[in-house]
Design a protein around this motif. Structure first.
Motif, PDB file in Angstrom:
ATOM      1  N   LEU A   1      -5.497   7.151   7.882  1.00  0.00           N
ATOM      2  CA  LEU A   1      -5.486   8.016   6.689  1.00  0.00           C
ATOM      3  C   LEU A   1      -4.619   7.394   5.596  1.00  0.00           C
ATOM      4  N   GLN A   2      -3.518   6.775   6.023  1.00  0.00           N
ATOM      5  CA  GLN A   2      -2.586   6.194   5.037  1.00  0.00           C
ATOM      6  C   GLN A   2      -3.095   4.863   4.481  1.00  0.00           C
ATOM      7  N   ILE A   3      -3.805   4.089   5.294  1.00  0.00           N
ATOM      8  CA  ILE A   3      -4.114   2.692   4.923  1.00  0.00           C
ATOM      9  C   ILE A   3      -5.589   2.497   4.540  1.00  0.00           C
TER      10      ILE A   3
ATOM     11  N   CYS B   1     -14.501  19.193  14.881  1.00  0.00           N
ATOM     12  CA  CYS B   1     -13.942  19.662  16.158  1.00  0.00           C
ATOM     13  C   CYS B   1     -12.651  18.948  16.512  1.00  0.00           C
ATOM     14  N   ALA B   2     -12.148  18.040  15.640  1.00  0.00           N
ATOM     15  CA  ALA B   2     -10.992  17.240  16.060  1.00  0.00           C
ATOM     16  C   ALA B   2      -9.966  16.903  14.987  1.00  0.00           C
ATOM     17  N   VAL B   3     -10.223  17.144  13.708  1.00  0.00           N
ATOM     18  CA  VAL B   3      -9.277  16.614  12.709  1.00  0.00           C
ATOM     19  C   VAL B   3      -8.578  17.687  11.857  1.00  0.00           C
ATOM     20  N   ASN B   4      -9.322  18.478  11.091  1.00  0.00           N
ATOM     21  CA  ASN B   4      -8.706  19.357  10.084  1.00  0.00           C
ATOM     22  C   ASN B   4      -8.421  20.747  10.638  1.00  0.00           C
ATOM     23  N   PRO B   5      -7.142  21.058  10.873  1.00  0.00           N
ATOM     24  CA  PRO B   5      -6.831  22.345  11.515  1.00  0.00           C
ATOM     25  C   PRO B   5      -7.325  23.560  10.717  1.00  0.00           C
ATOM     26  N   ASN B   6      -7.107  23.555   9.402  1.00  0.00           N
ATOM     27  CA  ASN B   6      -7.470  24.746   8.631  1.00  0.00           C
ATOM     28  C   ASN B   6      -8.070  24.328   7.289  1.00  0.00           C
TER      29      ASN B   6
ATOM     30  N   LYS C   1      -7.883   4.986   4.030  1.00  0.00           N
ATOM     31  CA  LYS C   1      -8.243   6.008   3.029  1.00  0.00           C
ATOM     32  C   LYS C   1      -9.726   6.398   3.143  1.00  0.00           C
ATOM     33  N   THR C   2     -10.128   7.314   2.245  1.00  0.00           N
ATOM     34  CA  THR C   2     -11.499   7.833   2.343  1.00  0.00           C
ATOM     35  C   THR C   2     -12.481   6.956   1.561  1.00  0.00           C
ATOM     36  N   ALA C   3     -13.748   7.100   1.932  1.00  0.00           N
ATOM     37  CA  ALA C   3     -14.814   6.372   1.218  1.00  0.00           C
ATOM     38  C   ALA C   3     -14.958   6.967  -0.182  1.00  0.00           C
TER      39      ALA C   3
ATOM     40  N   LEU D   1       0.819  -1.223   0.000  1.00  0.00           N
ATOM     41  CA  LEU D   1       0.000   0.000   0.000  1.00  0.00           C
ATOM     42  C   LEU D   1       0.851   1.271   0.000  1.00  0.00           C
ATOM     43  N   ARG D   2       2.051   1.200   0.601  1.00  0.00           N
ATOM     44  CA  ARG D   2       2.811   2.428   0.824  1.00  0.00           C
ATOM     45  C   ARG D   2       4.136   2.503   0.073  1.00  0.00           C
ATOM     46  N   LYS D   3       4.485   1.472  -0.706  1.00  0.00           N
ATOM     47  CA  LYS D   3       5.811   1.513  -1.356  1.00  0.00           C
ATOM     48  C   LYS D   3       5.894   2.667  -2.360  1.00  0.00           C
ATOM     49  N   ALA D   4       4.768   2.981  -3.012  1.00  0.00           N
ATOM     50  CA  ALA D   4       4.783   4.099  -3.964  1.00  0.00           C
ATOM     51  C   ALA D   4       5.054   5.425  -3.252  1.00  0.00           C
ATOM     52  N   LYS D   5       4.816   5.452  -1.948  1.00  0.00           N
ATOM     53  CA  LYS D   5       5.078   6.670  -1.167  1.00  0.00           C
ATOM     54  C   LYS D   5       6.474   6.625  -0.558  1.00  0.00           C
ATOM     55  N   GLY D   6       7.261   5.613  -0.934  1.00  0.00           N
ATOM     56  CA  GLY D   6       8.649   5.559  -0.484  1.00  0.00           C
ATOM     57  C   GLY D   6       8.885   4.670   0.724  1.00  0.00           C
TER      58      GLY D   6
ATOM     59  N   VAL E   1      -3.409   8.217  16.181  1.00  0.00           N
ATOM     60  CA  VAL E   1      -4.471   7.244  15.879  1.00  0.00           C
ATOM     61  C   VAL E   1      -4.907   7.389  14.419  1.00  0.00           C
ATOM     62  N   LEU E   2      -5.058   8.646  13.975  1.00  0.00           N
ATOM     63  CA  LEU E   2      -5.644   8.851  12.646  1.00  0.00           C
ATOM     64  C   LEU E   2      -4.657   8.642  11.495  1.00  0.00           C
ATOM     65  N   ARG E   3      -3.365   8.923  11.716  1.00  0.00           N
ATOM     66  CA  ARG E   3      -2.405   8.859  10.605  1.00  0.00           C
ATOM     67  C   ARG E   3      -2.378   7.484   9.926  1.00  0.00           C
TER      68      ARG E   3
ATOM     69  N   GLY F   1     -15.501  25.572  20.493  1.00  0.00           N
ATOM     70  CA  GLY F   1     -16.968  25.648  20.518  1.00  0.00           C
ATOM     71  C   GLY F   1     -17.615  24.473  21.224  1.00  0.00           C
ATOM     72  N   TYR F   2     -17.164  23.249  20.903  1.00  0.00           N
ATOM     73  CA  TYR F   2     -17.840  22.102  21.544  1.00  0.00           C
ATOM     74  C   TYR F   2     -17.519  22.055  23.033  1.00  0.00           C
ATOM     75  N   LYS F   3     -16.295  22.470  23.392  1.00  0.00           N
ATOM     76  CA  LYS F   3     -15.924  22.436  24.815  1.00  0.00           C
ATOM     77  C   LYS F   3     -16.687  23.505  25.617  1.00  0.00           C
ATOM     78  N   LEU F   4     -16.954  24.651  24.991  1.00  0.00           N
ATOM     79  CA  LEU F   4     -17.758  25.686  25.666  1.00  0.00           C
ATOM     80  C   LEU F   4     -19.149  25.157  25.983  1.00  0.00           C
TER      81      LEU F   4
ATOM     82  N   CYS G   1     -17.074  14.696  13.960  1.00  0.00           N
ATOM     83  CA  CYS G   1     -18.150  15.491  14.565  1.00  0.00           C
ATOM     84  C   CYS G   1     -18.384  15.014  15.992  1.00  0.00           C
ATOM     85  N   PHE G   2     -19.021  15.836  16.752  1.00  0.00           N
ATOM     86  CA  PHE G   2     -19.510  15.458  18.078  1.00  0.00           C
ATOM     87  C   PHE G   2     -21.028  15.513  18.056  1.00  0.00           C
ATOM     88  N   ILE G   3     -21.671  14.530  18.677  1.00  0.00           N
ATOM     89  CA  ILE G   3     -23.105  14.642  18.932  1.00  0.00           C
ATOM     90  C   ILE G   3     -23.222  15.333  20.287  1.00  0.00           C
TER      91      ILE G   3
HETATM   92  N1  ACO Z   1      -8.641  13.624   5.018  1.00  0.00           N
HETATM   93  C1  ACO Z   1      -8.161  12.744   4.125  1.00  0.00           C
HETATM   94  N2  ACO Z   1      -6.839  12.467   4.002  1.00  0.00           N
HETATM   95  C2  ACO Z   1      -5.996  13.143   4.809  1.00  0.00           C
HETATM   96  C3  ACO Z   1      -6.429  14.078   5.753  1.00  0.00           C
HETATM   97  C4  ACO Z   1      -7.824  14.316   5.847  1.00  0.00           C
HETATM   98  N3  ACO Z   1      -8.362  15.158   6.718  1.00  0.00           N
HETATM   99  N4  ACO Z   1      -5.348  14.564   6.423  1.00  0.00           N
HETATM  100  C5  ACO Z   1      -4.254  13.945   5.903  1.00  0.00           C
HETATM  101  N5  ACO Z   1      -4.652  13.093   4.939  1.00  0.00           N
HETATM  102  C6  ACO Z   1      -3.839  12.160   4.174  1.00  0.00           C
HETATM  103  C7  ACO Z   1      -2.699  12.818   3.435  1.00  0.00           C
HETATM  104  O1  ACO Z   1      -3.104  13.201   2.157  1.00  0.00           O
HETATM  105  C8  ACO Z   1      -1.675  11.714   3.428  1.00  0.00           C
HETATM  106  O2  ACO Z   1      -1.965  10.775   2.446  1.00  0.00           O
HETATM  107  P1  ACO Z   1      -0.756  10.032   1.672  1.00  0.00           P
HETATM  108  O3  ACO Z   1       0.335   9.801   2.692  1.00  0.00           O
HETATM  109  O4  ACO Z   1      -1.367   8.759   1.176  1.00  0.00           O
HETATM  110  O5  ACO Z   1      -0.334  10.975   0.612  1.00  0.00           O
HETATM  111  C9  ACO Z   1      -1.887  10.986   4.746  1.00  0.00           C
HETATM  112  O6  ACO Z   1      -3.231  11.297   5.130  1.00  0.00           O
HETATM  113  C10 ACO Z   1      -0.961  11.419   5.844  1.00  0.00           C
HETATM  114  O7  ACO Z   1      -0.933  12.820   5.802  1.00  0.00           O
HETATM  115  P2  ACO Z   1       0.033  13.688   6.678  1.00  0.00           P
HETATM  116  O8  ACO Z   1       0.009  15.078   6.132  1.00  0.00           O
HETATM  117  O9  ACO Z   1       1.344  13.011   6.835  1.00  0.00           O
HETATM  118  O10 ACO Z   1      -0.710  13.596   8.039  1.00  0.00           O
HETATM  119  P3  ACO Z   1      -0.615  14.645   9.139  1.00  0.00           P
HETATM  120  O11 ACO Z   1       0.673  14.463   9.846  1.00  0.00           O
HETATM  121  O12 ACO Z   1      -1.005  16.002   8.667  1.00  0.00           O
HETATM  122  O13 ACO Z   1      -1.787  14.142  10.073  1.00  0.00           O
HETATM  123  C11 ACO Z   1      -3.852  14.602  11.054  1.00  0.00           C
HETATM  124  C12 ACO Z   1      -3.145  14.295   9.744  1.00  0.00           C
HETATM  125  C13 ACO Z   1      -3.421  13.563  12.054  1.00  0.00           C
HETATM  126  C14 ACO Z   1      -5.347  14.470  10.909  1.00  0.00           C
HETATM  127  C15 ACO Z   1      -3.455  16.025  11.487  1.00  0.00           C
HETATM  128  O14 ACO Z   1      -4.102  16.928  10.649  1.00  0.00           O
HETATM  129  C16 ACO Z   1      -3.771  16.353  12.902  1.00  0.00           C
HETATM  130  O15 ACO Z   1      -2.972  16.060  13.778  1.00  0.00           O
HETATM  131  N6  ACO Z   1      -4.932  17.041  13.141  1.00  0.00           N
HETATM  132  C17 ACO Z   1      -5.281  17.594  14.432  1.00  0.00           C
HETATM  133  C18 ACO Z   1      -5.648  16.540  15.419  1.00  0.00           C
HETATM  134  C19 ACO Z   1      -5.772  17.136  16.766  1.00  0.00           C
HETATM  135  O16 ACO Z   1      -4.788  17.386  17.430  1.00  0.00           O
HETATM  136  N7  ACO Z   1      -7.037  17.386  17.204  1.00  0.00           N
HETATM  137  C20 ACO Z   1      -7.369  18.058  18.415  1.00  0.00           C
HETATM  138  C21 ACO Z   1      -7.530  17.154  19.575  1.00  0.00           C
HETATM  139  S1  ACO Z   1      -8.912  16.127  19.478  1.00  0.00           S
HETATM  140  C22 ACO Z   1     -10.028  16.661  20.659  1.00  0.00           C
HETATM  141  O17 ACO Z   1      -9.863  17.582  21.369  1.00  0.00           O
HETATM  142  C23 ACO Z   1     -11.316  15.926  20.710  1.00  0.00           C
END
Ligand code: ACO
Length: 329
Positions: free
Chosen positions: A135-137, A172-177, A139-141, A85-90, A130-132, A281-284, A150-152
């Motif tokens: 995300l690598q293995i 509230c937990a994954v995509n920073p920006n 993948k998305t639907a 799954l990952r050899k193409a990524k090095g 947990v998510l990395r 927001g969710y913590k408030l 999301c949080f309920i």
């Molecule tokens: N959706 C789909 N694919 C994604 C996403 C995403 N949101 N984010 C990264 N990927 C993919 C990348 O394209 C990459 O794919 P590839 O390697 O096959 O090309 C792979 O996932 C790994 O990407 P990286 O950029 O190496 O991953 P990154 O180190 O950015 O980690 C992560 C992604 C873990 C989601 C990161 O954005 C993160 O840490 N987010 C914040 C998490 C956090 O701290 N949340 C707050 C606490 S939670 C709480 O309070 C409830």
């Protein structure tokens, strides 16, 4: 326990899916596994050393729970899968071999290999760790580019907000920006979680500090662009924006600020413009309003993987396993 959680557990029991718990040597996980097995809510595999598990919780009955000890198993098929799954990524073969021994990778590889329906971890690992692997293995639907969360939010009894006091907040937990495209994905996925897991009819508000053009700023433009993309991608959804929070959930404010919107004043799915806003927001709402925050629920994966909070209780683990089982349906 909230009626919603009872219903999620009941539905999970009907689904009876196979869930891997990667942090099998952690006490809260062991206790939760015993409760889940007792309720016959899911088939479980704990990753860990059976001797350490027994020593940690000598009185806990794990009858019916499979324990997978990576140290006494041949993991080469998982290493092969990871390498392919990952050899193409090095990735080198030796690195794949090493990572296959990491329970967070191993759990996800079991799911990818079709040996289990979903994975849950995060009681002793960060969200990123947990998510990395997932995300690598995993993948998305199909048709989805962004994994999000999301949080309920189960509001205190007699709350006038949400559908019967239930709202969904994303992300509230994954995509920073998130980009506008990612925000649109988050909105569509959160609406699906609202329907499929929270059991409410989604009315989605794309939140901002501006309502329908009241302020001009590039951050507002991102939200309006996301509204356009989401409406095009999911025209059947009740979704609107950009809306300030009060215009989204208070009818009297909605009448003044967004009188033409069918969502304003009645929104039950709130989409935050970035992770800072969403996480705060969710913590408030949890702390100041006394809402129960169920999640984070990860959405958009090809097969379900969910992240626990490090402060979780054994009961929280049971709930997250139940939601993972529902997502696996
Ligand atoms: N959706 C789909 N694919 C994604 C996403 C995403 N949101 N984010 C990264 N990927 C993919 C990348 O394209 C990459 O794919 P590839 O390697 O096959 O090309 C792979 O996932 C790994 O990407 P990286 O950029 O190496 O991953 P990154 O180190 O950015 O980690 C992560 C992604 C873990 C989601 C990161 O954005 C993160 O840490 N987010 C914040 C998490 C956090 O701290 N949340 C707050 C606490 S939670 C709480 O309070 C409830």
């Amino acid at each position: 326990m909230a009626a919603l959680l009872e219903s999620i557990r009941r539905e999970a029991k009907k689904a009876y899916k196979h869930i891997v718990l990667a942090e099998g040597e952690e006490e809260r996980i062991i206790v939760a596994a015993s409760r889940i097995a007792d309720m016959q809510m899911a088939k479980l595999t704990l990753i860990g050393d059976e001797k350490k598990i027994a020593a940690k919780c000598p009185d806990v009955d794990l009858t019916g729970v499979e324990i997978f000890n990576p140290k006494s198993r041949d993991l080469s098929k998982y290493a092969d899968l990871l390498y392919e799954l990952r050899k193409a990524k090095g990735m080198e073969r030796a690195e794949a071999e090493e990572l296959a021994h990491n329970p967070l990778y191993l759990g996800v590889l079991m799911v990818k290999a079709g040996e289990a329906d979903g994975m849950v971890a995060g009681s002793v690992n960060s969200t990123g760790d947990v998510l990395r692997p997932a995300l690598q293995i995993i993948k998305t639907a199909q048709g989805i580019k962004t994994v999000s969360s999301c949080f309920i939010m189960v509001l205190p009894e007699f709350s006038k907000y949400g559908e019967n006091g239930v709202m969904v907040f994303g992300d509230c937990a994954v995509n920073p920006n998130p980009t506008a495209e990612q925000l649109a994905d988050i909105a569509i996925a959160s609406a699906a979680s609202a329907k499929n897991i929270a059991g409410i009819h989604p009315k989605v508000a794309m939140l901002s500090f501006s309502t329908m053009g009241s302020a001009k700023h590039e951050l507002v433009d991102k939200v309006t662009e996301a509204v356009k993309i989401a409406k095009k991608a999911a025209p059947e959804l009740e979704l609107d924006g950009e809306l300030q929070l009060d215009a989204a959930i208070v009818e009297s404010v909605a009448k003044l600020k967004a009188p033409k919107s069918k969502v304003a004043g009645r929104a039950n799915v709130l989409i935050f413009p970035d992770l800072q806003a969403g996480n705060i927001g969710y913590k408030l709402v949890q702390r100041l309003a006394g809402a129960e925050a169920v999640g984070p629920i990860c959405q958009g994966f090809n097969k379900p993987v969910n992240d626990l909070s490090r402060g979780c209780s054994a009961d929280d683990v049971v709930n997250v396993v139940a939601m993972t089982a529902l997502q696996a349906q």
